[in-house]
Enzyme design. Structure first.
Site, PDB file in Angstrom:
ATOM      1  N   GLY A   1       1.186  -1.165  -0.197  1.00  0.00           N
ATOM      2  CA  GLY A   1      -0.049   0.487   0.111  1.00  0.00           C
ATOM      3  C   GLY A   1       0.838   1.198   0.433  1.00  0.00           C
TER       4      GLY A   1
ATOM      5  N   GLY B   1      -0.096   5.205  -1.009  1.00  0.00           N
ATOM      6  CA  GLY B   1      -1.308   5.780  -0.378  1.00  0.00           C
ATOM      7  C   GLY B   1      -0.918   7.341   0.674  1.00  0.00           C
ATOM      8  N   GLN B   2      -1.680   7.374   1.962  1.00  0.00           N
ATOM      9  CA  GLN B   2      -1.035   8.676   2.647  1.00  0.00           C
ATOM     10  C   GLN B   2       0.053   8.410   3.616  1.00  0.00           C
ATOM     11  OE1 GLN B   2      -3.738  10.060   5.568  1.00  0.00           O
ATOM     12  NE2 GLN B   2      -3.244  11.792   5.767  1.00  0.00           N
TER      13      GLN B   2
ATOM     14  N   TYR C   1     -14.827  -1.248   9.644  1.00  0.00           N
ATOM     15  CA  TYR C   1     -13.259  -1.020   9.096  1.00  0.00           C
ATOM     16  C   TYR C   1     -12.531  -1.237  10.758  1.00  0.00           C
ATOM     17  CZ  TYR C   1      -8.539   2.182   9.576  1.00  0.00           C
ATOM     18  OH  TYR C   1      -7.297   3.180   9.696  1.00  0.00           O
TER      19      TYR C   1
ATOM     20  N   LYS D   1      -9.854  -3.336  12.750  1.00  0.00           N
ATOM     21  CA  LYS D   1      -8.772  -3.121  13.542  1.00  0.00           C
ATOM     22  C   LYS D   1      -8.723  -4.133  14.563  1.00  0.00           C
ATOM     23  CE  LYS D   1      -6.752  -0.394  10.729  1.00  0.00           C
ATOM     24  NZ  LYS D   1      -5.304  -0.891   9.670  1.00  0.00           N
TER      25      LYS D   1
HETATM   26  N1  NAD Z   1      -4.069   7.629   7.536  1.00  0.00           N
HETATM   27  C1  NAD Z   1      -4.549   8.088   8.579  1.00  0.00           C
HETATM   28  O1  NAD Z   1      -4.604   8.874   9.503  1.00  0.00           O
HETATM   29  C2  NAD Z   1      -4.513   5.823   9.600  1.00  0.00           C
HETATM   30  C3  NAD Z   1      -5.238   6.203  10.296  1.00  0.00           C
HETATM   31  C4  NAD Z   1      -5.179   4.791  11.283  1.00  0.00           C
HETATM   32  C5  NAD Z   1      -4.708   3.935  10.535  1.00  0.00           C
HETATM   33  N2  NAD Z   1      -3.986   4.068   9.832  1.00  0.00           N
HETATM   34  C6  NAD Z   1      -3.771   2.526   8.955  1.00  0.00           C
HETATM   35  O2  NAD Z   1      -2.968   2.485   7.828  1.00  0.00           O
HETATM   36  C7  NAD Z   1      -2.628   2.384   6.512  1.00  0.00           C
HETATM   37  C8  NAD Z   1      -1.889   2.831   5.655  1.00  0.00           C
HETATM   38  O3  NAD Z   1      -2.688   4.271   5.917  1.00  0.00           O
HETATM   39  P1  NAD Z   1      -3.360   5.119   4.559  1.00  0.00           P
HETATM   40  O4  NAD Z   1      -4.014   6.244   5.797  1.00  0.00           O
HETATM   41  O5  NAD Z   1      -1.706   4.973   4.246  1.00  0.00           O
HETATM   42  O6  NAD Z   1      -4.134   4.269   3.261  1.00  0.00           O
HETATM   43  P2  NAD Z   1      -4.469   4.855   2.276  1.00  0.00           P
HETATM   44  O7  NAD Z   1      -5.727   4.842   1.616  1.00  0.00           O
HETATM   45  O8  NAD Z   1      -4.147   6.086   1.877  1.00  0.00           O
HETATM   46  O9  NAD Z   1      -3.596   3.817   1.390  1.00  0.00           O
HETATM   47  C9  NAD Z   1      -3.653   3.075   1.169  1.00  0.00           C
HETATM   48  C10 NAD Z   1      -2.984   1.883  -0.208  1.00  0.00           C
HETATM   49  O10 NAD Z   1      -2.963   0.778   0.039  1.00  0.00           O
HETATM   50  C11 NAD Z   1      -3.514   0.288  -1.760  1.00  0.00           C
HETATM   51  N3  NAD Z   1      -4.721  -1.259  -1.637  1.00  0.00           N
HETATM   52  C12 NAD Z   1      -6.316  -1.111  -1.662  1.00  0.00           C
HETATM   53  N4  NAD Z   1      -5.746  -2.287  -1.798  1.00  0.00           N
HETATM   54  C13 NAD Z   1      -5.295  -3.189  -1.706  1.00  0.00           C
HETATM   55  C14 NAD Z   1      -4.876  -4.447  -2.250  1.00  0.00           C
HETATM   56  N5  NAD Z   1      -5.785  -5.232  -2.242  1.00  0.00           N
HETATM   57  N6  NAD Z   1      -3.243  -4.637  -2.613  1.00  0.00           N
HETATM   58  C15 NAD Z   1      -2.273  -3.727  -2.464  1.00  0.00           C
HETATM   59  N7  NAD Z   1      -2.609  -2.796  -1.796  1.00  0.00           N
HETATM   60  C16 NAD Z   1      -4.465  -2.236  -1.671  1.00  0.00           C
HETATM   61  C17 NAD Z   1      -4.765   1.921  -1.871  1.00  0.00           C
HETATM   62  O11 NAD Z   1      -4.019   1.709  -3.167  1.00  0.00           O
HETATM   63  C18 NAD Z   1      -3.732   2.726  -1.383  1.00  0.00           C
HETATM   64  O12 NAD Z   1      -2.670   2.990  -1.626  1.00  0.00           O
HETATM   65  C19 NAD Z   1      -4.293   1.615   6.656  1.00  0.00           C
HETATM   66  O13 NAD Z   1      -3.940  -0.184   7.474  1.00  0.00           O
HETATM   67  C20 NAD Z   1      -4.812   2.257   7.960  1.00  0.00           C
HETATM   68  O14 NAD Z   1      -5.806   1.591   8.417  1.00  0.00           O
HETATM   69  C21 NAD Z   1      -3.986   5.288   9.209  1.00  0.00           C
END
Ligand code: NAD
Length: 276
Positions: free
Chosen positions: A9, A12-13, A143, A147
């Site tokens: 992933g 992503g962010q 979600y 978790k």
């Molecule tokens: N950003 C936050 O504020 C935050 C807070 C708490 C937890 N998290 C956790 O951190 C992790 C990453 O979060 P993020 O903010 O970068 O999320 P995001 O949505 O920005 O990025 C997630 C990435 O996963 C990819 N993805 C989706 N399905 C997929 C698959 N089947 N195979 C491979 N890649 C796939 C998406 O294309 C995306 O690029 C997640 O587990 C999220 O729950 C994030």
């Protein structure tokens, strides 16, 4: 010796900032960016990348083998709002993906896995402030369910197989490199973009809704420190709370107004769509 890392992933962010940080620490060729779909974020182009669906265990095994991976940062997931729109898919991506990562890590005897959990493990019955690690975990979103289940599954792999999987429960993360992927705390990033672009923002939270937040570089610093800590200092494999600051939507709007005086915010709270 530097670890050989796979980040799933990665576009992503979090990945958009974690991958460059890990590459600066461990060397660019030692960190493989796993992208769901090519071409991914330009910030990731200076090192190896693979197209990888975490739902495909044989592709995962192939990447681990061909790149000599020993550590996985497993970020691929569907976040809260996206997950609530398609809960079946959220379970599939979040739980099957995690199980596939844990399985390949166990069978290939990897040295470590990082998996981010979230404040979404808490439900309506959790204490409103300073929720302790072991407060009741009764989330009401898919979600949040994934978790809590994911934390239990990771702990199982630790107890049963000795897999060193480490977990942080992130609050909402505020960053500037990649837009957030569809969670409740996304507003705290979107509001800056909209303030600059339109001088106006419609917030999906109430003005007085307070949520815990953290600046991305601080979250990544905590993540790397957790992963680099000696195993004896990390007894818990079910998620450590990671906290920084809490503020309301109204408070952040007021701060932005100090810099952009004609900025205007409307509040149109959504009911249960988005939760962390
Ligand atoms: N950003 C936050 O504020 C935050 C807070 C708490 C937890 N998290 C956790 O951190 C992790 C990453 O979060 P993020 O903010 O970068 O999320 P995001 O949505 O920005 O990025 C997630 C990435 O996963 C990819 N993805 C989706 N399905 C997929 C698959 N089947 N195979 C491979 N890649 C796939 C998406 O294309 C995306 O690029 C997640 O587990 C999220 O729950 C994030």
């Amino acid at each position: 010796m530097s670890p050989r890392v796979l980040v799933t992933g990665a576009a992503g962010q979090i990945g958009a900032e974690l991958v460059p940080l890990l590459r600066s620490k461990y060397g660019r060729d030692n960190v493989v960016a796993g992208l769901h779909r090519a071409p991914g974020n330009p910030a990731l182009k200076d090192g190896p990348s693979v197209t990888l669906d975490v739902g495909d265990p044989s592709a995962l095994t192939q990447v681990v083998d061909s790149h000599g991976i020993d550590t996985i940062y497993h970020l691929a997931a569907l976040l809260s709002a996206t997950g609530e729109k398609n809960p079946q898919l959220a379970w599939q991506v979040n739980m099957d993906g995690l199980r596939n990562v844990l399985e390949v890590s166990r069978s290939k005897k990897l040295s470590g896995v990082f998996w981010p959990s979230s404040i979404a493990v808490y439900g309506p019955d959790a204490p409103r402030a300073m929720a302790p690690q072991a407060a009741p975990l009764n989330p009401t979103t898919m979600y949040g369910v994934t978790k809590v289940s994911g934390e239990l599954l990771c702990n199982y792999y630790f107890l049963k197989y000795g897999l060193d999987v480490r977990i942080l429960r992130y609050p909402g993360l505020i960053s500037s490199e990649a837009l957030p992927g569809g969670g409740t705390t996304d507003y705290a990033v979107e509001i800056f973009y909209e303030a600059l672009k339109r001088r106006a923002y419609t917030c999906f939270l109430r003005e007085d809704t307070v949520l815990p937040m953290m600046y991305m570089p601080d979250a990544l610093d905590g993540t790397v420190k957790l992963m680099e800590a000696d195993a004896g200092r990390v007894p818990r494999h079910m998620g450590y709370n990671l906290a920084a600051i809490s503020f309301s939507a109204g408070e952040i709007a007021a701060e932005i107004k100090k810099h952009i005086s004609d900025f205007h915010v409307d509040y149109a709270p959504e009911s249960t769509e988005r939760r962390f």
